[in-house]
Design a protein around this motif. Structure first.
Motif, mmCIF file in Angstrom:
data_model
loop_
_atom_site.group_PDB
_atom_site.id
_atom_site.type_symbol
_atom_site.label_atom_id
_atom_site.label_comp_id
_atom_site.label_asym_id
_atom_site.label_seq_id
_atom_site.Cartn_x
_atom_site.Cartn_y
_atom_site.Cartn_z
ATOM 1 N N TYR A 234 0.839 -1.193 0.000
ATOM 2 C CA TYR A 234 0.000 0.000 0.000
ATOM 3 C C TYR A 234 0.876 1.246 0.000
ATOM 4 O O TYR A 234 1.918 1.294 0.666
ATOM 5 C CB TYR A 234 -0.929 0.012 1.218
ATOM 6 N N PHE B 72 -3.101 3.654 -2.290
ATOM 7 C CA PHE B 72 -3.069 2.774 -3.442
ATOM 8 C C PHE B 72 -2.688 1.351 -3.035
ATOM 9 O O PHE B 72 -1.700 1.139 -2.325
ATOM 10 C CB PHE B 72 -2.070 3.277 -4.487
ATOM 11 N N HIS B 73 -3.464 0.391 -3.523
ATOM 12 C CA HIS B 73 -3.128 -1.019 -3.377
ATOM 13 C C HIS B 73 -2.329 -1.435 -4.599
ATOM 14 O O HIS B 73 -2.751 -1.197 -5.735
ATOM 15 C CB HIS B 73 -4.410 -1.847 -3.267
ATOM 16 N N TYR B 74 -1.159 -2.070 -4.366
ATOM 17 C CA TYR B 74 -0.329 -2.443 -5.497
ATOM 18 C C TYR B 74 0.536 -3.650 -5.143
ATOM 19 O O TYR B 74 0.608 -4.072 -3.976
ATOM 20 C CB TYR B 74 0.542 -1.277 -5.952
ATOM 21 N N ARG C 290 4.573 -5.387 -6.184
ATOM 22 C CA ARG C 290 5.872 -5.096 -6.802
ATOM 23 C C ARG C 290 6.714 -6.363 -6.761
ATOM 24 O O ARG C 290 6.792 -7.024 -5.716
ATOM 25 C CB ARG C 290 6.585 -3.969 -6.058
ATOM 26 N N VAL D 253 4.700 -0.642 -15.306
ATOM 27 C CA VAL D 253 3.512 -0.429 -14.470
ATOM 28 C C VAL D 253 2.288 -0.970 -15.190
ATOM 29 O O VAL D 253 2.003 -0.565 -16.332
ATOM 30 C CB VAL D 253 3.328 1.062 -14.124
ATOM 31 N N TYR E 158 5.240 -3.295 -11.374
ATOM 32 C CA TYR E 158 4.222 -2.791 -10.453
ATOM 33 C C TYR E 158 2.853 -3.056 -11.078
ATOM 34 O O TYR E 158 2.644 -2.755 -12.258
ATOM 35 C CB TYR E 158 4.356 -1.286 -10.232
ATOM 36 N N VAL F 139 -1.134 -1.986 -10.146
ATOM 37 C CA VAL F 139 -1.786 -1.056 -9.218
ATOM 38 C C VAL F 139 -3.283 -0.962 -9.494
ATOM 39 O O VAL F 139 -3.725 -0.975 -10.645
ATOM 40 C CB VAL F 139 -1.134 0.351 -9.305
ATOM 41 N N ASP F 140 -4.044 -0.912 -8.398
ATOM 42 C CA ASP F 140 -5.478 -0.622 -8.480
ATOM 43 C C ASP F 140 -5.669 0.890 -8.478
ATOM 44 O O ASP F 140 -5.237 1.568 -7.533
ATOM 45 C CB ASP F 140 -6.226 -1.202 -7.273
ATOM 46 N N THR G 168 -7.888 -0.203 -3.455
ATOM 47 C CA THR G 168 -7.427 1.175 -3.264
ATOM 48 C C THR G 168 -8.507 1.974 -2.546
ATOM 49 O O THR G 168 -9.687 1.879 -2.879
ATOM 50 C CB THR G 168 -7.068 1.818 -4.618
ATOM 51 N N PHE H 15 0.501 7.896 -8.042
ATOM 52 C CA PHE H 15 1.124 6.605 -7.752
ATOM 53 C C PHE H 15 2.578 6.582 -8.201
ATOM 54 O O PHE H 15 3.464 6.132 -7.453
ATOM 55 C CB PHE H 15 0.363 5.466 -8.425
ATOM 56 N N GLN I 90 6.217 6.133 -5.842
ATOM 57 C CA GLN I 90 7.257 5.115 -6.031
ATOM 58 C C GLN I 90 8.553 5.701 -6.613
ATOM 59 O O GLN I 90 9.471 4.958 -6.956
ATOM 60 C CB GLN I 90 6.742 4.019 -6.967
#
Length: 455
Positions: free
Chosen positions: A193, A201-203, A205, A213, A239, A241-242, A249, A269, A273
């Motif tokens: 997160y 953000f929920h993601y 990696r 991405v 990555y 990501v939602d 997210t 986002f 990062q």
């Protein structure tokens, strides 16, 4: 002396004549009093709809026919041979006005109106809803002219449409489907997160190398990229990501669900990062988002992978277009929020039915029962405008990999030619026997294409 029902009928006739006149004007190509069609559409209806001359002429014809109907009904009593037909038409128009007036009262509270188009809110509050209430009262009076006194059965018959309308509005705005609890770990997702001012953000990696991405597909979440993330991690830092309204997210601010808002979310986002330049991949809706972001921020995107993307300025399938009108979008989203509907949807976007297991159904269905994700389905459908995205295709400078399935039932393969011919540096790959859900329907072929393109 003119009777009261006749005077009221004249008032309704005048309103309908004005409505028909505006539709005839717009059928000529004029967008008065707005500067262009989209602004006019959102101001009038709170959504983008077609202003094709054939449709406008049809609506003008309906208004003129209704005008004649109300005028005739005000001049006859129940002894006239056309009374049953005229009365039925009058009551049908009354039901429509009642529905619009009751829906307008809900929208006056700010529920279901597009936040980035305040003109619709104020027009609904000050003009549309009061006018519909007044016209409904006038049409009701006309319907009672020369009719039998209402007894209990007649009162119930009149009340039934109002009860049905109230039920529809309750289903759209008062009922919230039960959220199905779900932990991303159940799908094998190693969640991370990232907190920003806009959202948490929920993601995921994994891997090490040049950054790639993956934007979660529309009406889904990053789980759809799991196979590709594992494969690409052999050579890249990957990555997935939602974005807002997807997966897990959590929004901290109001979100407009427009291309501009999505671009701000992608920016947030990437900044979280410390990513300056990335290869960006999108799928369905998020393919259009990735393309729009690359067009607006060319220095932050060096390559694009677009799987059956949105982005061409074309109507969506009818089932998605039906989500655009207020009330209809909310109601349909709630009604079709169950597991059976999710299973049917998955089976409709793959060619290899055997991939649709119980675990896969739960992985796609349960996260979508979250209230913010349910709302995003119809709000994105209303807010996304692909006109500018298609118009900017010739100036898009990044190399692009396009992948389409021949059996796509969501974004037709005919759209592939729009992208392939208008994007200057595009490579189009057509996968035979694959549906719209490419990453789960034909994962090996997608993995090979993406790995080769991004190497």
């Amino acid at each position: 002396m003119t009777s009261r029902p006749t005077r009221l009928a004249y008032a309704v006739v005048a309103a309908l004549a004005a409505d028909a006149a505006f539709h005839l004007l717009w059928a000529t190509g004029s967008t008065w009093p707005a500067s262009e069609v989209r602004t006019l559409s959102y101001a009038l209806l709170g959504a983008e709809v077609s202003f094709a001359p054939r449709l406008l002429l049809t609506l003008a014809g309906i208004a003129l026919a209704t005008l004649a109907l109300i005028h005739a009904r005000a001049r006859v009593t129940r002894d006239h041979r056309l009374y049953p037909l005229l009365q039925a038409g009058t009551l049908a128009f009354l039901a429509f006005l009642s529905f619009r007036a009751m829906a307008g009262l809900v929208w006056c509270l700010g529920i279901g109106t597009p936040p980035d188009y305040p003109a619709y809110y104020w027009l609904n509050l000050l003009l549309y809803t009061p006018l519909c209430l007044a016209m409904a009262a006038a049409v009701f009076a006309v319907s009672r002219h020369g009719a039998k006194p209402l007894r209990l059965r007649g009162k119930l018959a009149l009340a039934a449409p109002l009860i049905a309308i109230a039920a529809l509005l309750a289903g759209a705005y008062a009922w919230a489907p039960t959220e199905a609890p779900y932990d991303p770990a159940e799908a094998g997702v190693d969640s991370r997160y990232a907190d920003t001012d806009l959202a948490r953000f929920h993601y995921t990696r994994e891997g090490d190398g040049s950054p790639v991405v993956l934007l979660s597909p529309g009406a889904s979440w990053l789980f759809a990229w799991q196979e590709q993330a594992h494969t690409l991690a052999a050579e890249h830092t990957v990555y997935a990501v939602d974005l807002p309204g997807q997966g897990f997210t959590e929004l901290y601010q109001d979100f407009d669900y427009t291309l501009e808002a999505v671009a701000e979310a992608i920016d947030a986002f990437l900044d979280s990062q410390d990513l300056d330049t990335v290869a960006l991949a999108g799928y369905s809706w998020s393919g259009g988002w990735a393309l729009a972001y690359a067009q607006a921020h060319p220095d932050r995107v060096d390559r694009l992978v677009l799987l059956a993307p949105s982005g061409a300025d074309r109507p969506d399938p009818a089932a998605w277009e039906a989500l655009k009108p207020p009330v209809a979008g909310e109601l349909l989203t709630n009604v079709y929020s169950g597991r059976d509907a999710a299973e049917a949807s998955l089976l409709g976007i793959v060619e290899h039915d055997e991939v649709v297991t119980d675990a896969l159904i739960d992985a796609f269905w349960k996260p979508n029962t979250r209230t913010v994700n349910l709302r995003s389905t119809y709000l994105y459908e209303r807010g996304l405008d692909w006109y500018s995205t298609e118009a900017a295709m010739p100036a898009t400078r990044q190399p692009v990999l396009l992948v389409w399935g021949t059996a796509d039932t969501v974004v037709p393969i005919a759209d592939a030619e729009v992208f392939a011919t208008r994007l200057p540096d595009a490579r189009l790959e057509i996968l035979d026997g694959c549906g719209h859900a490419l990453t789960i329907d034909c994962p090996d072929q997608v993995d090979t294409l993406m790995s080769g393109f991004l190497a």
